[in-house]
Design a protein around this motif. Structure first.
Motif, PDB file in Angstrom:
ATOM      1  N   ALA A  37       0.851  -1.205   0.000  1.00 37.88           N
ATOM      2  CA  ALA A  37       0.000   0.000   0.000  1.00 37.88           C
ATOM      3  C   ALA A  37       0.878   1.243   0.000  1.00 37.88           C
ATOM      4  O   ALA A  37       2.016   1.199   0.462  1.00 37.88           O
ATOM      5  CB  ALA A  37      -0.914  -0.009   1.224  1.00 37.88           C
ATOM      6  N   THR A  38       0.340   2.336  -0.511  1.00 36.79           N
ATOM      7  CA  THR A  38       1.118   3.584  -0.541  1.00 36.79           C
ATOM      8  C   THR A  38       0.872   4.380   0.741  1.00 36.79           C
ATOM      9  O   THR A  38      -0.127   4.186   1.437  1.00 36.79           O
ATOM     10  CB  THR A  38       0.708   4.471  -1.735  1.00 36.79           C
ATOM     11  N   ARG A  39       1.785   5.314   1.030  1.00 39.19           N
ATOM     12  CA  ARG A  39       1.619   6.200   2.181  1.00 39.19           C
ATOM     13  C   ARG A  39       0.306   6.975   2.070  1.00 39.19           C
ATOM     14  O   ARG A  39      -0.392   7.201   3.062  1.00 39.19           O
ATOM     15  CB  ARG A  39       2.791   7.173   2.264  1.00 39.19           C
ATOM     16  N   GLU A  40       0.008   7.399   0.839  1.00 42.71           N
ATOM     17  CA  GLU A  40      -1.204   8.192   0.585  1.00 42.71           C
ATOM     18  C   GLU A  40      -2.450   7.398   0.969  1.00 42.71           C
ATOM     19  O   GLU A  40      -3.318   7.889   1.678  1.00 42.71           O
ATOM     20  CB  GLU A  40      -1.245   8.566  -0.902  1.00 42.71           C
ATOM     21  N   GLU A  41      -2.525   6.146   0.497  1.00 36.93           N
ATOM     22  CA  GLU A  41      -3.668   5.279   0.813  1.00 36.93           C
ATOM     23  C   GLU A  41      -3.860   5.121   2.314  1.00 36.93           C
ATOM     24  O   GLU A  41      -4.975   5.072   2.827  1.00 36.93           O
ATOM     25  CB  GLU A  41      -3.441   3.873   0.233  1.00 36.93           C
ATOM     26  N   LEU A  42      -2.748   5.013   3.019  1.00 32.69           N
ATOM     27  CA  LEU A  42      -2.800   4.726   4.453  1.00 32.69           C
ATOM     28  C   LEU A  42      -2.844   5.982   5.317  1.00 32.69           C
ATOM     29  O   LEU A  42      -2.976   5.899   6.537  1.00 32.69           O
ATOM     30  CB  LEU A  42      -1.572   3.880   4.863  1.00 32.69           C
ATOM     31  N   GLY A  43      -2.705   7.149   4.664  1.00 39.48           N
ATOM     32  CA  GLY A  43      -2.671   8.397   5.420  1.00 39.48           C
ATOM     33  C   GLY A  43      -1.421   8.530   6.276  1.00 39.48           C
ATOM     34  O   GLY A  43      -1.431   9.151   7.338  1.00 39.48           O
ATOM     35  N   MET A  44      -0.322   7.914   5.813  1.00 41.47           N
ATOM     36  CA  MET A  44       0.941   7.970   6.563  1.00 41.47           C
ATOM     37  C   MET A  44       1.734   9.194   6.137  1.00 41.47           C
ATOM     38  O   MET A  44       1.814   9.497   4.951  1.00 41.47           O
ATOM     39  CB  MET A  44       1.798   6.726   6.265  1.00 41.47           C
ATOM     40  N   VAL A 101     -11.470  -8.041  18.250  1.00 46.16           N
ATOM     41  CA  VAL A 101     -11.177  -6.685  17.759  1.00 46.16           C
ATOM     42  C   VAL A 101     -10.945  -6.749  16.254  1.00 46.16           C
ATOM     43  O   VAL A 101     -10.155  -7.571  15.772  1.00 46.16           O
ATOM     44  CB  VAL A 101      -9.923  -6.093  18.456  1.00 46.16           C
ATOM     45  N   SER A 102     -11.642  -5.894  15.509  1.00 50.99           N
ATOM     46  CA  SER A 102     -11.504  -5.886  14.047  1.00 50.99           C
ATOM     47  C   SER A 102     -10.379  -4.941  13.629  1.00 50.99           C
ATOM     48  O   SER A 102     -10.321  -3.799  14.101  1.00 50.99           O
ATOM     49  CB  SER A 102     -12.811  -5.444  13.384  1.00 50.99           C
ATOM     50  N   PHE A 103      -9.512  -5.425  12.752  1.00 52.79           N
ATOM     51  CA  PHE A 103      -8.414  -4.612  12.214  1.00 52.79           C
ATOM     52  C   PHE A 103      -8.573  -4.487  10.706  1.00 52.79           C
ATOM     53  O   PHE A 103      -8.953  -5.447  10.041  1.00 52.79           O
ATOM     54  CB  PHE A 103      -7.057  -5.267  12.531  1.00 52.79           C
ATOM     55  N   LYS A 104      -8.285  -3.285  10.189  1.00 52.53           N
ATOM     56  CA  LYS A 104      -8.308  -3.097   8.737  1.00 52.53           C
ATOM     57  C   LYS A 104      -6.877  -2.908   8.246  1.00 52.53           C
ATOM     58  O   LYS A 104      -5.962  -2.660   9.040  1.00 52.53           O
ATOM     59  CB  LYS A 104      -9.197  -1.918   8.362  1.00 52.53           C
ATOM     60  N   ARG A 105      -6.694  -3.015   6.953  1.00 58.08           N
ATOM     61  CA  ARG A 105      -5.358  -2.894   6.379  1.00 58.08           C
ATOM     62  C   ARG A 105      -4.701  -1.573   6.780  1.00 58.08           C
ATOM     63  O   ARG A 105      -5.318  -0.513   6.695  1.00 58.08           O
ATOM     64  CB  ARG A 105      -5.444  -2.982   4.845  1.00 58.08           C
ATOM     65  N   GLY A 106      -3.460  -1.669   7.266  1.00 54.90           N
ATOM     66  CA  GLY A 106      -2.731  -0.474   7.689  1.00 54.90           C
ATOM     67  C   GLY A 106      -2.777  -0.210   9.180  1.00 54.90           C
ATOM     68  O   GLY A 106      -1.973   0.569   9.707  1.00 54.90           O
TER      69      GLY A 106
END
Length: 414
Positions: free
Chosen positions: A76-83, A319-324
Motif C-alpha cells: 500500500a502507498t503512504r497516501e492510501e494509508l494516510g501515513m 477486535v476488528s483490524f483493517k489494512r494499515g
C-alpha cells in the motif's frame, strides 16, 4: 496491596490509560501485566493510540499470522494509508533500517535470512563456547580481587558485543564505539522519544553505516573466514546482497546481537540474587542451568514489545483490524499469562511449563537466540561459581527505555 494508581483500565471498552515513561510502571512492569491479564488482556492503550495484546496464545498466534507483517508499504502507498512522509532529520536512520531483517517481509526477508542464518544455527554457535568461557573468565579475573564491581560495564556490556563483533569480523577494539552507536540507535524505540533522541540516532546511524561501508570494501578485497565475508560473497538463487542490504543487515545483527543480551545478563543476576534461592542448586548441572536461564528469560525479558501492521482485514480476540492498522504484542506479558504459568510472577528456576516468547516466534523469531542462550548458559553459572556470596550493594534503577527492559547499573560485592 500493590499500588497501581497510575493505571486506569476500563474493562467494558477495553481502554487502558498508562504513562509508559512513569518509573512506577517501567521499573516493575510485571505487576501491571498481571492486572491486564486479570482485567483486559487485549486492550487499546490510549496514550499509544494502538491496540495491544498480552495473552500467551493470542501473542503466539499473532507472531505467526501472515495477515500481519512488519512492513506495509510493500502492499500500500503512504497516501492510501494516510501515513506522513518520512522526516528528513532521520533519513540516515531510515536508510539503515530500510533493509533490516526485523523490518522486512518475504520474499526479501527470506533471501536475507537464508544468507545469514547459517552462521547462527546452534551447531555453529556451539563452537564459540570455549571463546565465551575464556572471555568471561578473563573479565572476572580483572575484578575478582577487588571484592566488588559494577557488573554491566565490567562484564555484561563486553561479552555480547565482543562475540558478535568476532562473528561478523569487526575488530574487538571497536566494542566501545559499537555500544555508543547502538545505545543511540535504540533511542528511536523509546516511548515519547525527543527530537534530541532522533538527532542522536540519526547521527549514529550515519557513522555506523559509513564504518560498515568501509569494512565491506575491505572484505571485498580481502575475504576472511567471517560472517561479513560470507554475506558479501555468497549468492542466493543467483543474487548477491547489495551494499545497502549488507549495511542494514550488519547493523541489525550488531545491535540485536548484544543490546538485549546485555540487559538480560543484568536482569538475570538481579532476579537470582533477589530470589534468595541457592545459585549452586540452580546451576548444579546442564539441565538445571538451562531451566534457570529460560525462567529468567520468562520473568524479566529484555525486549517487551513487537509491533505488526495489519495487511488484510482480520479479527483478533474480538477486535476488528483493517489494512494499515497497527497492533503490538507484549512478549513479556505473554510470559506471565496465568493460563499458561502457575504463579506467573514467582521466579521458579525448576519451572517446566510453556516455552517463553522472549525471542518471538514465526518467521521473525530472533535469529540470534542460539547465541544469546549459549552466552547466558555459560556466563551466569560462571559468575556465581567464581564469585560466591555475590550481593547487590546499591539501589537498582531500571533504564527509561521501555520497551527494552534493563538496569542502569548493577553494583555487586562478594
Amino acid at each position: 496491596m500493590t499500588d497501581l494508581s497510575f493505571l486506569s483500565i476500563d474493562k467494558a471498552s477495553r481502554r487502558v490509560s498508562l504513562d509508559g515513561r512513569n518509573p512506577a510502571f517501567y521499573s516493575d512492569p510485571n505487576r501491571v501485566y498481571a492486572a491486564l491479564h486479570a482485567e483486559c488482556p487485549t486492550f487499546y492503550w490510549v496514550e499509544q493510540k494502538q491496540w495491544f495484546v498480552t495473552g500467551y496464545d493470542t501473542v503466539n498466534a499473532l507472531l505467526r499470522d501472515r495477515r500481519f507483517g512488519r512492513q506495509i508499504l510493500h502492499i500500500a502507498t503512504r497516501e492510501e494509508l494516510g501515513m506522513p512522509e518520512p522526516a528528513d532529520h532521520t533519513r540516515h536512520f531510515d536508510a539503515a533500517e530500510a533493509h533490516s531483517l526485523l523490518e522486512l517481509e518475504p520474499p526479501e526477508h527470506t533471501r536475507l535470512r537464508t544468507l545469514v542464518n547459517r552462521a547462527f544455527v546452534s551447531r555453529h554457535v556451539e563452537k564459540m563456547k570455549p571463546e565465551i568461557e575464556e572471555l568471561a573468565n578473563r573479565l572476572i579475573d580483572a575484578f575478582e580481587k577487588d571484592g566488588k564491581t559494577e557488573l554491566l560495564s565490567s562484564f555484561a556490556d563486553i561479552i555480547p558485543v565482543t562475540m558478535i563483533a568476532r562473528m561478523i569480523g569487526i575488530p574487538e577494539d571497536m566494542g566501545p564505539q559499537l555500544l555508543k552507536w547502538s545505545h543511540d540507535y535504540v533511542g528511536m524505540y523509546m516511548f515519547k522519544r525527543t527530537r534530541a533522541d532522533e538527532d542522536a540516532a540519526n547521527r549514529s546511524a550515519k557513522e555506523f553505516a559509513e564504518y560498515v561501508r568501509g569494512m565491506i570494501a575491505e572484505r571485498r578485497a580481502n575475504p576472511q573466514d567471517d560472517l561479513l565475508s560470507h554475506m558479501i560473497h555468497t549468492e542466493h538463487k543467483g543474487q548477491y546482497l547489495t551494499e545497502d542490504e549488507l549495511i542494514s543487515t550488519t547493523i541489525v545483527l550488531l545491535n540485536a546481537g548484544h543490546e538485549a543480551t546485555v540487559h538480560q545478563i543484568g536482569n538475570s543476576v538481579r532476579v537470582i540474587l533477589e530470589s534468595g534461592l541457592s545459585p549452586a542448586e540452580m546451576f548444579r548441572d546442564e539441565k538445571a542451568t538451562e531451566r534457570t536461564v529460560e525462567e529468567t528469560l520468562r520473568i524479566c525479558a529484555p525486549v517487551h514489545i513487537f509491533q505488526r501492521y495489519c495487511l488484510e482485514p482480520a479479527e483478533i480476540d474480538g477486535v476488528s483490524f483493517k489494512r494499515g492498522d497497527k497492533v503490538s504484542m507484549i512478549l513479556a506479558a505473554a510470559n506471565l499469562d496465568p493460563e499458561k504459568f502457575t504463579e506467573p510472577l514467582t521466579f521458579r528456576p525448576e519451572r517446566d511449563e510453556a516455552p517463553n516468547l522472549s525471542f518471538g516466534a514465526g518467521i521473525h523469531f530472533c535469529i540470534g537466540a542460539p547465541l544469546a542462550r549459549l552466552e547466558l548458559n555459560i556466563v551466569l553459572p560462571l559468575l556465581f561459581q567464581r564469585l560466591p556470596g555475590m550481593r547487590i550493594t546499591a539501589p537498582l534503577r531500571v533504564k527509561d527505555v521501555y520497551h527494552f527492559h534493563g538496569l542502569e547499573q548493577l553494583d555487586l560485592a562478594w
